[in-house]
Write a protein that holds these residues in place. Structure first.
Motif: not given
Length: 395
Positions: A229-230, A342-346, A389-393
């Motif tokens: 994804x990244x 989601x990691x990339x979005x964060x 989502x919370x874990x990634x702010x």
């Protein structure tokens, strides 16, 4: 619901039947509000609306439109995105490859999508952007001539002109998301970029088009293509192609192709939706290198393997499965791709503001995944996703 960075999260109501507006509105009143009471009872609630062509026409009538706007206000709900991929009935009938018809070679597809944007401007909260997702032009085997490609480009350009004028008129930032998926006209990053290059060739307003016509990045579909994804999102960003929306969804994958596993996969064969299979054979000397064999539907892949025509190491199967519920081992899910997204979005929160869960297969899931009501399932997906989502702010 509203997230950080002016982003929004909803689930797509294509999980519910919606052949016309009456049926669609009934599911909104019953199922959507039930989910809302479970996950977001005290805050404004976002809806990812799915409208068939019939439902859209009926909703465009003044009385229905006024009543729906009042209903949204009374229930503290809002619409920020519409799924405009399936044109007709999407439940209880054979959909398969017909989900691509009418495609972007046709006036019907153009008119339908224009109407969705016109309706969306009636529901959008002041100052918010609005998105509509759609098919990736057509189905690969439907397109065999330069004239068809030209028609797709021309219709998309007319759609761009329409939503550009609507954006100027209403003050809303409106954008279309073309949704690559296996065996679509373009299905992965390479093919998507090639499509945009052809579509934008020679157009003086190419930069403006990129802001109105972007990509709907479905984490299920790009996982099926064995993409990172990244890397994919960075490549779209490097070409200034907007990520209009991100579908948060998961597919099946399997790395143990044996008789027991094949028997388990048989339970996912059903007559409604197309379940494309991408079978990868990895290089014995270079782990990152592999070839892919594509099958149009799961029964085709099963037949090929049982006849010793398929010797792949891994299959990825286009069957959307619940985010919160892993399939029975040795079957696996592609949730790792979703979480990496989601990691990339964060790290890059401005790349996209529209997020939508899209597990539309509830009615055709095999018994081992169909133990909840549709409201319970969607609620459980929110309950799984919100901590991520919370874990990634992000919330």
């Amino acid at each position: 619901m509203r997230l950080q960075h002016n982003a929004h999260l909803a689930y797509c109501t294509n999980v519910h039947p919606g052949k016309d507006w009456e049926q669609t509105f009934r599911s909104l009143q019953q199922d959507v509000l039930a989910v809302r009471r479970n996950v977001c009872p005290d805050s404004e609630y976002a809806i990812g609306l799915r409208l068939s062509a019939s439902a859209a026409q009926e909703l465009s009538q003044a009385q229905a439109l006024t009543a729906f706007k009042r209903w949204l206000e009374d229930n503290h709900c809002y619409v920020f995105t519409i799924n405009g991929f399936p044109y007709g009935d999407f439940h209880g009938t054979r959909v398969k490859e017909q989900v691509y018809r009418p495609d972007w070679t046709t006036q019907d597809r153009l008119d339908y999508t224009k109407l969705l944007f016109e309706l969306l401007t009636q529901f959008l909260p002041k100052g918010e952007s609005g998105s509509v997702s759609t098919l990736p032009g057509s189905f690969k085997r439907f397109i065999d001539s330069p004239e068809q490609h030209a028609a797709i480009h021309q219709n998309l350009y007319q759609l761009y002109q329409h939503i550009e004028k609507l954006s100027e008129k209403t003050g809303h930032d409106l954008h279309l998301g073309l949704e690559p998926e296996p065996l679509g006209l373009f299905e992965n990053t390479d093919e998507s970029l090639a499509f945009y290059e052809q579509f934008l060739q020679g157009r003086a307003d190419a930069d403006a088009i990129r802001q109105r016509i972007g990509i709907n990045y479905d984490t299920c579909h790009f996982a099926l293509e064995y993409e990172d994804p990244a890397t994919a999102l960075e490549r779209f960003s490097a070409h200034n192609i907007r990520i209009s929306k991100i579908h948060l969804s998961s597919a099946l994958k399997v790395r143990e192709l044996n008789p027991t596993t094949l028997d388990q996969l048989e339970t996912f064969c059903e007559p409604t939706y197309l379940h494309q299979v991408l079978a990868a054979t990895h290089s014995p000397t270079h782990a990152s290198e592999f070839t892919i064999q594509r099958y149009e539907d799961l029964p085709d892949a099963l037949d090929a393997h049982r006849a010793d025509r398929d010797t792949a190491d891994e299959w990825r199967i286009h069957f959307h499965i619940p985010l919160h519920s892993a399939p029975q081992a040795p079957l696996l899910s592609t949730n790792d791709h979703l979480l990496s997204t989601l990691d990339y979005i964060s790290r890059n929160p401005k790349i996209c503001q529209h997020f939508e869960m899209e597990t539309y297969t509830w009615a055709v899931m095999p018994p081992q995944l169909h133990s909840k009501t549709v409201v319970e399932q969607v609620t459980a997906e929110y309950q799984w996703l919100i901590p991520q989502l919370k874990n990634r702010s992000l919330i």
